[in-house]
Design a protein around this motif. Structure first.
Motif, PDB file in Angstrom:
ATOM      1  N   ALA A  40      14.569 -61.584  40.689  1.00  0.00           N
ATOM      2  CA  ALA A  40      14.402 -60.374  41.494  1.00  0.00           C
ATOM      3  C   ALA A  40      15.662 -60.132  42.316  1.00  0.00           C
ATOM      4  O   ALA A  40      16.179 -61.042  42.954  1.00  0.00           O
ATOM      5  N   GLU A  41      16.153 -58.919  42.246  1.00  0.00           N
ATOM      6  CA  GLU A  41      17.351 -58.605  43.024  1.00  0.00           C
ATOM      7  C   GLU A  41      16.948 -57.755  44.220  1.00  0.00           C
ATOM      8  O   GLU A  41      16.121 -56.861  44.090  1.00  0.00           O
ATOM      9  N   PRO A  42      17.508 -58.033  45.383  1.00  0.00           N
ATOM     10  CA  PRO A  42      17.149 -57.221  46.543  1.00  0.00           C
ATOM     11  C   PRO A  42      17.743 -55.823  46.410  1.00  0.00           C
ATOM     12  O   PRO A  42      18.777 -55.646  45.779  1.00  0.00           O
ATOM     13  N   SER A  43      17.058 -54.850  46.953  1.00  0.00           N
ATOM     14  CA  SER A  43      17.615 -53.506  46.962  1.00  0.00           C
ATOM     15  C   SER A  43      18.701 -53.466  48.025  1.00  0.00           C
ATOM     16  O   SER A  43      18.462 -53.776  49.180  1.00  0.00           O
ATOM     17  N   ASN A  44      19.903 -53.119  47.613  1.00  0.00           N
ATOM     18  CA  ASN A  44      20.983 -53.114  48.604  1.00  0.00           C
ATOM     19  C   ASN A  44      21.429 -51.701  48.957  1.00  0.00           C
ATOM     20  O   ASN A  44      22.498 -51.495  49.500  1.00  0.00           O
ATOM     21  N   LEU A  45      20.586 -50.718  48.609  1.00  0.00           N
ATOM     22  CA  LEU A  45      20.949 -49.350  48.955  1.00  0.00           C
ATOM     23  C   LEU A  45      20.605 -49.085  50.419  1.00  0.00           C
ATOM     24  O   LEU A  45      19.549 -49.495  50.893  1.00  0.00           O
ATOM     25  N   PRO A  46      21.490 -48.386  51.138  1.00  0.00           N
ATOM     26  CA  PRO A  46      21.161 -48.020  52.519  1.00  0.00           C
ATOM     27  C   PRO A  46      20.172 -46.854  52.540  1.00  0.00           C
ATOM     28  O   PRO A  46      20.065 -46.108  51.566  1.00  0.00           O
ATOM     29  N   GLN A  47      19.453 -46.691  53.651  1.00  0.00           N
ATOM     30  CA  GLN A  47      18.531 -45.553  53.763  1.00  0.00           C
ATOM     31  C   GLN A  47      19.300 -44.238  53.828  1.00  0.00           C
ATOM     32  O   GLN A  47      18.801 -43.195  53.430  1.00  0.00           O
ATOM     33  N   HIS A 113      13.474 -36.812  48.122  1.00  0.00           N
ATOM     34  CA  HIS A 113      13.157 -37.323  49.459  1.00  0.00           C
ATOM     35  C   HIS A 113      14.466 -37.521  50.221  1.00  0.00           C
ATOM     36  O   HIS A 113      15.495 -37.775  49.605  1.00  0.00           O
ATOM     37  N   PRO A 114      14.446 -37.411  51.556  1.00  0.00           N
ATOM     38  CA  PRO A 114      15.694 -37.635  52.304  1.00  0.00           C
ATOM     39  C   PRO A 114      16.215 -39.070  52.210  1.00  0.00           C
ATOM     40  O   PRO A 114      17.423 -39.281  52.337  1.00  0.00           O
ATOM     41  N   LEU A 118      15.065 -44.765  48.180  1.00  0.00           N
ATOM     42  CA  LEU A 118      13.750 -44.745  47.526  1.00  0.00           C
ATOM     43  C   LEU A 118      13.850 -44.076  46.158  1.00  0.00           C
ATOM     44  O   LEU A 118      14.843 -43.441  45.827  1.00  0.00           O
ATOM     45  N   SER A 119      12.794 -44.238  45.346  1.00  0.00           N
ATOM     46  CA  SER A 119      12.735 -43.594  44.030  1.00  0.00           C
ATOM     47  C   SER A 119      11.261 -43.404  43.689  1.00  0.00           C
ATOM     48  O   SER A 119      10.385 -43.835  44.445  1.00  0.00           O
ATOM     49  N   LEU A 120      10.958 -42.784  42.549  1.00  0.00           N
ATOM     50  CA  LEU A 120       9.548 -42.501  42.222  1.00  0.00           C
ATOM     51  C   LEU A 120       8.631 -43.705  42.452  1.00  0.00           C
ATOM     52  O   LEU A 120       7.569 -43.559  43.053  1.00  0.00           O
ATOM     53  N   ASN A 165      24.509 -40.695  40.846  1.00  0.00           N
ATOM     54  CA  ASN A 165      24.085 -40.855  42.241  1.00  0.00           C
ATOM     55  C   ASN A 165      22.681 -41.456  42.306  1.00  0.00           C
ATOM     56  O   ASN A 165      21.743 -40.903  41.729  1.00  0.00           O
ATOM     57  N   PRO A 166      22.521 -42.605  43.006  1.00  0.00           N
ATOM     58  CA  PRO A 166      21.193 -43.234  43.069  1.00  0.00           C
ATOM     59  C   PRO A 166      20.203 -42.491  43.968  1.00  0.00           C
ATOM     60  O   PRO A 166      19.009 -42.802  43.942  1.00  0.00           O
ATOM     61  N   HIS A 167      20.680 -41.517  44.751  1.00  0.00           N
ATOM     62  CA  HIS A 167      19.749 -40.770  45.609  1.00  0.00           C
ATOM     63  C   HIS A 167      18.673 -40.139  44.717  1.00  0.00           C
ATOM     64  O   HIS A 167      18.997 -39.487  43.730  1.00  0.00           O
TER      65      HIS A 167
END
Ligand SMILES: [Zn+2]
Ligand SMILES: [Zn+2]
Ligand SMILES: [Zn+2]
Length: 377
Positions: A40-47, A113-114, A118-120, A165-167
């Motif tokens: 499992a890899e941690p999510s490293n994306l910022p909000q 989403h702002p 996050l993702s679906l 873009n991961p957004h």
């Protein structure tokens, strides 16, 4: 000679939607699972990412500043693939083999989403319902513009799919013509309706005509779960690995209770069920290899929303043979880093797969619906 067994013997499966075949080589999966499994890899994306074109308040490539949106946000793509009408008329072909037609339309981006991270699968059910509402609004708005003949809602997720873009966002391309794949599918649905008798107990398309997908989903739900291709169901929708699936973990989501020709026709309950199954499918996807699961996803439905009569009721027409469905086409095969590639035979001859649709469905059925990032907390 031993009897045919689709879990052992090479065979070709027919895709009645696109009138194509796929070569299945299940004997090659008899060997033990050799693919690596990633931790499992941690999510490293910022909000929030100050360099992201889609985060609230940031400036886009074209110089526009995003509003401080709190739910979904729609804007016209700064680098649209097609341009609005009117377009120049194409000159006569220099040779009958070299024809071209001009095309017009528009390309919209829908931010889900702002939150950048996050993702679906990690958005709340309410957020996913908001996205379905936004898709429906854009479909209605674009689909009633003069000169538009088709509206395609789709999402590219992950760098593997070329998504820059991961957004969390999807796109809607509206075109002055019906493109190849949906045109093929609609032709198949029309042909089926005009040449096939309805079987008792199966839902039908408009005017009681047979619907290819009503028939298909009815059959799939009658197969014992262990042997079948159904991954999950809810009150109104089913997610299954189609008999003719090409991508290893391809999924089709479609309504199973009644024939529904577009997002516009969903009741409140059906919309809720649609959001529910989209959320659950994508959670299972992320959990297969404990990663953000890349895919191309697209909604197929009526090319355009239905017209309304003077009383505000939808007017039925030939396009109502469309049966709303979603395709998820993910490239990953064995792990978060091992994807399916188009091999020489596939490029030159025919699509091919080893893992059967039934094996893929079983694997997906065994996945949890608690997202791995939340389970790890
Ligand atoms: Zn962002
Ligand atoms: Zn149907
Ligand atoms: Zn389709």
């Amino acid at each position: 000679m031993e009897p045919f067994d689709p879990t052992i013997h090479p065979h070709r499966r027919y895709n009645p939607l696109t009138n194509t075949h796929i070569l299945v080589s299940p004997h090659r999966t008899k060997r033990p699972w050799l693919g690596q499994t990633e931790p499992a890899e941690p999510s490293n994306l910022p909000q929030y990412d100050p360099t992201c074109f889609l985060c609230p308040g940031n400036t886009r490539a074209g110089g526009q500043v995003n509003e401080m949106y709190t739910s979904t946000m729609v804007f016209e793509n700064d680098y649209a693939a097609v341009l609005p009408p009117p377009g120049p008329v194409t000159p006569p072909a220099a040779h009958p083999l070299l024809t071209a037609e001009s095309i017009q339309g528009g390309c919209d981006v829908i931010c889900f989403h702002p939150r950048h991270d996050l993702s679906l699968p990690t958005l709340s059910l309410l957020d996913v319902e908001n996205i379905v509402d936004e898709w429906t609004r854009v479909y209605m708005r674009r689909g009633t513009e003069p000169g538009i003949e088709y509206v395609q809602i789709f999402e590219n997720k992950g760098a593997m799919m070329g998504c820059s873009n991961p957004h969390p966002h999807s796109q809607v391309w509206s075109l002055s013509t019906v493109p190849t794949l949906p045109a093929k599918e609609l032709a198949s649905l029309h042909k089926y309706a005009s040449t096939t008798h309805v079987r008792p107990g199966v839902a039908t398309g408009p005017d009681g005509h047979a619907c290819l997908l009503c028939e298909y989903v009815h059959h799939e739900l009658s197969v014992p779960e262990d042997e079948g291709r159904v991954v999950i169901t809810n009150e109104h929708f089913v997610a299954l690995v189609p008999w003719w699936a090409y991508w290893p973990f391809e999924i089709m989501v479609l309504p199973h209770k009644r024939h529904i020709s577009s997002l516009v026709h969903l009741t409140v309950d059906e919309k809720h069920a649609f959001a529910d199954i989209m959320s659950r499918v994508t959670k299972r996807y992320d959990n297969i290899f404990s990663c953000s699961f890349a895919y191309a996803m697209g909604v197929h439905q009526r090319p355009l929303p239905p017209r309304r009569d003077d009383d505000g009721m939808y007017v039925q027409d030939a396009d109502d043979i469309a049966h709303l469905h979603v395709h998820f086409e993910p490239p990953l095969l064995r792990s978060a880093s091992v994807r399916k590639f188009l091999a020489g035979f596939e490029v030159m001859a025919e699509p091919q797969r080893d893992l059967t649709a039934e094996q893929a469905a079983k694997r997906l059925r065994n996945c949890s619906e608690v997202h791995y990032l939340l389970a790890a907390e």
